[in-house]
Scaffold this active site. Structure first.
Site, PDB file in Angstrom:
ATOM      1  N   HIS A   1      -0.170  10.346  -2.722  1.00  0.00           N
ATOM      2  CA  HIS A   1       0.029   9.555  -1.499  1.00  0.00           C
ATOM      3  C   HIS A   1      -0.100   8.073  -1.839  1.00  0.00           C
ATOM      4  O   HIS A   1      -1.193   7.514  -1.873  1.00  0.00           O
ATOM      5  CB  HIS A   1      -1.003   9.952  -0.442  1.00  0.00           C
ATOM      6  CG  HIS A   1      -0.703   9.420   0.926  1.00  0.00           C
ATOM      7  ND1 HIS A   1      -0.583  10.235   2.034  1.00  0.00           N
ATOM      8  CD2 HIS A   1      -0.489   8.159   1.373  1.00  0.00           C
ATOM      9  CE1 HIS A   1      -0.318   9.489   3.101  1.00  0.00           C
ATOM     10  NE2 HIS A   1      -0.266   8.219   2.717  1.00  0.00           N
TER      11      HIS A   1
ATOM     12  N   HIS B   1       2.328   4.363  -1.176  1.00  0.00           N
ATOM     13  CA  HIS B   1       3.516   3.747  -0.591  1.00  0.00           C
ATOM     14  C   HIS B   1       4.066   2.670  -1.514  1.00  0.00           C
ATOM     15  O   HIS B   1       3.333   1.748  -1.912  1.00  0.00           O
ATOM     16  CB  HIS B   1       3.192   3.146   0.773  1.00  0.00           C
ATOM     17  CG  HIS B   1       2.862   4.159   1.816  1.00  0.00           C
ATOM     18  ND1 HIS B   1       3.791   4.629   2.720  1.00  0.00           N
ATOM     19  CD2 HIS B   1       1.706   4.822   2.093  1.00  0.00           C
ATOM     20  CE1 HIS B   1       3.218   5.525   3.522  1.00  0.00           C
ATOM     21  NE2 HIS B   1       1.952   5.652   3.161  1.00  0.00           N
TER      22      HIS B   1
ATOM     23  N   GLY C   1       4.040   6.100  10.026  1.00  0.00           N
ATOM     24  CA  GLY C   1       4.012   5.172  11.143  1.00  0.00           C
ATOM     25  C   GLY C   1       2.902   5.533  12.108  1.00  0.00           C
ATOM     26  O   GLY C   1       2.189   6.528  11.919  1.00  0.00           O
TER      27      GLY C   1
ATOM     28  N   HIS D   1       2.281  12.544   7.689  1.00  0.00           N
ATOM     29  CA  HIS D   1       1.102  11.753   8.024  1.00  0.00           C
ATOM     30  C   HIS D   1       0.506  12.328   9.311  1.00  0.00           C
ATOM     31  O   HIS D   1       1.161  12.312  10.357  1.00  0.00           O
ATOM     32  CB  HIS D   1       1.490  10.296   8.268  1.00  0.00           C
ATOM     33  CG  HIS D   1       1.618   9.470   7.035  1.00  0.00           C
ATOM     34  ND1 HIS D   1       2.658   9.620   6.145  1.00  0.00           N
ATOM     35  CD2 HIS D   1       0.833   8.462   6.548  1.00  0.00           C
ATOM     36  CE1 HIS D   1       2.515   8.740   5.159  1.00  0.00           C
ATOM     37  NE2 HIS D   1       1.424   8.037   5.376  1.00  0.00           N
TER      38      HIS D   1
ATOM     39  N   GLU E   1      -4.893  10.835  10.770  1.00  0.00           N
ATOM     40  CA  GLU E   1      -5.451   9.592  10.227  1.00  0.00           C
ATOM     41  C   GLU E   1      -6.054   8.784  11.371  1.00  0.00           C
ATOM     42  O   GLU E   1      -7.267   8.635  11.465  1.00  0.00           O
ATOM     43  CB  GLU E   1      -4.374   8.788   9.516  1.00  0.00           C
ATOM     44  CG  GLU E   1      -4.878   7.471   8.939  1.00  0.00           C
ATOM     45  CD  GLU E   1      -3.769   6.629   8.328  1.00  0.00           C
ATOM     46  OE1 GLU E   1      -4.102   5.693   7.593  1.00  0.00           O
ATOM     47  OE2 GLU E   1      -2.581   6.907   8.593  1.00  0.00           O
TER      48      GLU E   1
END
Length: 381
Positions: free
Chosen positions: A41, A43, A199, A226, A229
């Site tokens: 994970h 970005h 997002g 995702h 979180e």
């Protein structure tokens, strides 16, 4: 960390100042750096070098809050360290702005691989949203091709020390998830390992993209979501039971379905028990979770409890620039907070390799030929 004795009714271990390996030696940050690591994970637009951001911004005329690389790096860390996921995501305006042409994307991708290889990462899946990189006139296909060119250049420069694959992300507040899912399938034999949505979770449930997930399942393709979180159990439940996610991006809030009683005994709710029983990987990112308010501190991060309860926990960086972190930094922070030794670090690493969107034989080869020998060498040193 091995054996079943740690699954008993004791409360999580207290943080320790100086972690030690199994023979009593102190595990240093340099020891962790030399350990083979697996990253699931991370970005691409969250891991740029500050100097690269500054140089690319100057080329395209994008205004930055600072132009000196050191000052700019501090700005990213401070801006991201707000306790708000929404504010955290705003820092990407500057990195995405300088990644709008092929040469810039290829450079960022190449430098990503170089930085990870220097940090001891042997396998990585790097995610980004192609739809965010078309403002300069590139097609989605050209975006993926540019990133792949950069990854291949980085892997070649690393001399075979690292394998890197792409994860194509769709933004959950947009309506291009099917298009990105089809792109991921079209590129899956050319460097793309799977699909993701990202997002702000609140107000944008994963079920809005159900058609994309059903398409990916029909195509026997892998995807992560995702979930859990900044939002709670409903996000995790939908990601798994409605959308069929292979992995959970973060998944921190699964602890909301776990009760630790005053006597130290632990009770799992139905969803938490399912996640553990099915070995659904949790892509945990401690430094990032602290920044966004998903955890109070690394020492209080749910990863300690979830590790003790033997969930499929993996350790990740999320956004190396914004969090000022690395895989070495993440793992060493856990070593210091929970007293983990080499057995624990190897367990996290093998968990991640088992959970990678890579063919079984390739995963097994990395575990048997790279990860286990790497940790064995550290124990002997």
């Amino acid at each position: 960390m091995s054996g079943s004795s740690r699954l008993g009714c004791r409360a999580p271990r207290e943080p320790t100042r100086r972690a030690r390996c199994e023979d009593g030696r102190v595990i240093t940050r340099d020891d962790v750096r030399r350990a083979p690591k697996v990253l699931l994970h991370d970005h691409l637009d969250g891991g740029l070098r500050p100097a690269t951001v500054a140089e690319l911004a100057a080329e395209v005329g994008h205004e930055l809050p600072a132009t000196d690389p050191e000052e700019l790096g501090r700005w990213f860390a401070e801006a991201a360290d707000s306790g708000s996921l929404v504010r955290y995501l705003e820092t990407f305006d500057h990195t995405v702005a300088v990644m709008q042409n092929g040469p810039a994307l290829a450079r960022v991708a190449r430098e990503c691989v170089e930085d990870l290889a220097a940090d001891g990462v042997v396998y990585a899946e790097i995610r980004y949203a192609p739809e965010q990189h078309v403002e300069g006139g590139m097609t989605l296909d050209e975006v993926v091709a540019a990133v792949q060119d950069g990854f291949e250049a980085g892997m070649a420069a690393a001399g075979g020390r690292i394998v890197v694959r792409q994860l194509l992300t769709a933004m959950r507040h947009q309506a291009r998830s099917m298009e990105i899912a089809e792109l991921a399938v079209a590129w899956r034999d050319r460097g793309v390992a799977g699909f993701d949505i990202a997002g702000a979770e609140a107000g944008h449930p994963p079920t809005r993209h159900l058609d994309a997930f059903e398409y990916l399942q029909r195509e026997n393709s892998h995807f992560t979501i995702h979930a859990g979180e900044a939002f709670g159990l409903p996000s995790i439940w939908q990601a798994i039971q409605w959308c069929g996610a292979d992995r959970l991006g973060h998944g921190v809030r699964i602890v909301d379905d776990i009760t630790v009683h005053d006597d130290g005994s632990v009770e799992l709710g139905r969803l938490a028990a399912y996640v553990r029983d099915q070995r659904i990987p949790l892509e945990m990112c401690p430094a990032s979770n602290v920044q966004t308010g998903a955890a109070e501190s690394v020492a209080e991060h749910p990863i300690g409890l979830l590790t003790r309860l033997r969930f499929r926990v993996t350790v990740n960086t999320d956004n190396r620039l914004m969090s000022g972190t690395s895989m070495t930094g993440e793992m060493h922070a856990l070593v210091e907070a929970f007293g983990y030794g080499y057995d624990d670090l190897q367990w996290f690493t093998i968990n991640a390799m088992k959970s990678a969107f890579l063919p079984f034989d390739e995963r097994l080869a990395l575990i048997d030929e790279v990860i286990k020998p790497g940790y064995a060498a550290l124990r002997r040193s």
